[in-house]
Design a protein around this motif. Structure first.
Motif, short mmCIF file in Angstrom:
data_model
loop_
_atom_site.label_atom_id
_atom_site.label_comp_id
_atom_site.label_asym_id
_atom_site.label_seq_id
_atom_site.Cartn_x
_atom_site.Cartn_y
_atom_site.Cartn_z
N PRO A 6 65.64 28.46 0.46
CA PRO A 6 66.20 27.11 0.46
C PRO A 6 65.58 26.26 1.57
O PRO A 6 65.20 26.78 2.63
N ALA A 7 65.45 24.98 1.31
CA ALA A 7 64.91 24.06 2.31
C ALA A 7 66.05 23.28 2.95
O ALA A 7 67.11 23.07 2.35
N GLU A 8 65.83 22.86 4.17
CA GLU A 8 66.85 22.13 4.91
C GLU A 8 67.27 20.84 4.22
O GLU A 8 68.38 20.35 4.43
N ASP A 9 66.38 20.28 3.41
CA ASP A 9 66.68 19.00 2.75
C ASP A 9 67.45 19.16 1.44
O ASP A 9 67.70 18.19 0.74
N GLY A 10 67.85 20.40 1.11
CA GLY A 10 68.62 20.62 -0.11
C GLY A 10 67.82 21.10 -1.29
O GLY A 10 68.40 21.41 -2.34
N GLY A 11 66.52 21.16 -1.16
CA GLY A 11 65.67 21.72 -2.21
C GLY A 11 65.37 23.18 -1.92
O GLY A 11 66.12 23.87 -1.24
N TYR A 12 64.24 23.64 -2.45
CA TYR A 12 63.79 24.97 -2.07
C TYR A 12 62.27 24.99 -2.01
O TYR A 12 61.59 24.22 -2.69
N ALA A 13 61.73 25.87 -1.15
CA ALA A 13 60.28 25.98 -0.96
C ALA A 13 59.69 27.13 -1.75
O ALA A 13 58.46 27.20 -1.89
N LEU A 14 60.53 28.02 -2.23
CA LEU A 14 60.07 29.18 -3.00
C LEU A 14 61.15 29.60 -3.97
O LEU A 14 62.34 29.59 -3.63
N LEU A 15 60.74 29.95 -5.17
CA LEU A 15 61.63 30.54 -6.15
C LEU A 15 60.96 31.79 -6.70
O LEU A 15 59.81 31.74 -7.13
N GLY A 16 61.67 32.91 -6.65
CA GLY A 16 61.17 34.15 -7.19
C GLY A 16 62.07 34.63 -8.32
O GLY A 16 63.29 34.56 -8.21
#
Length: 217
Positions: free
Chosen positions: A134-144
């Motif tokens: 998860p990213a601090e801005d509410g998104g995500y940087a990686l999905l597995g």
């Protein structure tokens, strides 16, 4: 499990005015494109430190034959494939569904991504259906994912602070189990750029060097 997991990197060509548009007001379109290129080079370095080249695919957008894509593919011996037309959900699902086994998907915006984090997310798929950074801005940087499912990619408010929450709900609806080894941050807005520039992760300007070499007599 790590040896069985593949990695998809989704990236746009560093075309001024078409990438890192939220940075343009503070540094201009050319510099924003250079920032994008720096981050992409960093991402490929991290990816190759964690995965064998045959496990990595760089999914290209905007200009599939851009010189930076060609240079990175030659330098790291990774596969280039074009992203399809459509929104982020369509393109992300296409990349992940192309894998014959478990897969991680990342963009090129996260300067704190590391080989250790990639390995942790890959290993998490041993006993979880999904791994995520998860990213601090509410998104995500990686999905597995152990296997792709379209439910995770449709009717998501991409580019907003609701992405991770919506994705988590979809994972719960599927009855899947989620692992989140860490929370990270990416470079999207001027404050993020300042944060990166003040950290030890600041890189040189490989795209500027590439452009200079191409224009030299």
């Amino acid at each position: 499990m790590s040896a069985e997991v593949s990695l998809a990197i989704l990236a746009k060509a560093p075309i001024p005015g078409r990438v890192k548009t939220r940075l343009i007001s503070s540094c201009g379109a050319e510099q924003a494109a250079c920032v994008h290129a720096e981050l992409l080079c960093h991402t490929l370095n991290v990816a190759r430190a964690a995965f064998a080249p045959e496990r990595i695919t760089l999914w290209t957008a905007l200009d599939h034959a851009h010189p930076l894509f060609i240079t990175l593919a030659e330098r790291h011996a990774v596969t280039l494939r074009p992203q399809p037309q459509g929104g982020l959900g369509v393109r992300l699902y296409h990349a992940m569904a192309s894998a014959s086994g478990p897969i991680l998907a990342i963009g090129s915006d996260c300067p704190v991504l590391s080989p250790g984090l990639l390995h942790a997310c890959a290993e998490a798929l041993t006993d979880h259906d999904v791994s995520c950074l998860p990213a601090e801005d509410g998104g995500y940087a990686l999905l597995g994912l152990r296997r792709a499912h379209p439910h995770l990619f449709t009717a998501i408010d991409w580019g907003t602070e609701r992405v991770m929450a919506q994705t988590s709900r979809r994972i719960h609806e599927l009855g899947w189990h989620l692992a989140c080894p860490a929370t990270v941050w990416d470079v999207d807005r001027p404050a993020d750029l300042k944060r990166w520039q003040s950290s030890e992760a600041t890189l040189s300007h490989p795209f500027e060097s590439l452009q200079a070499s191409r224009s030299a007599p």
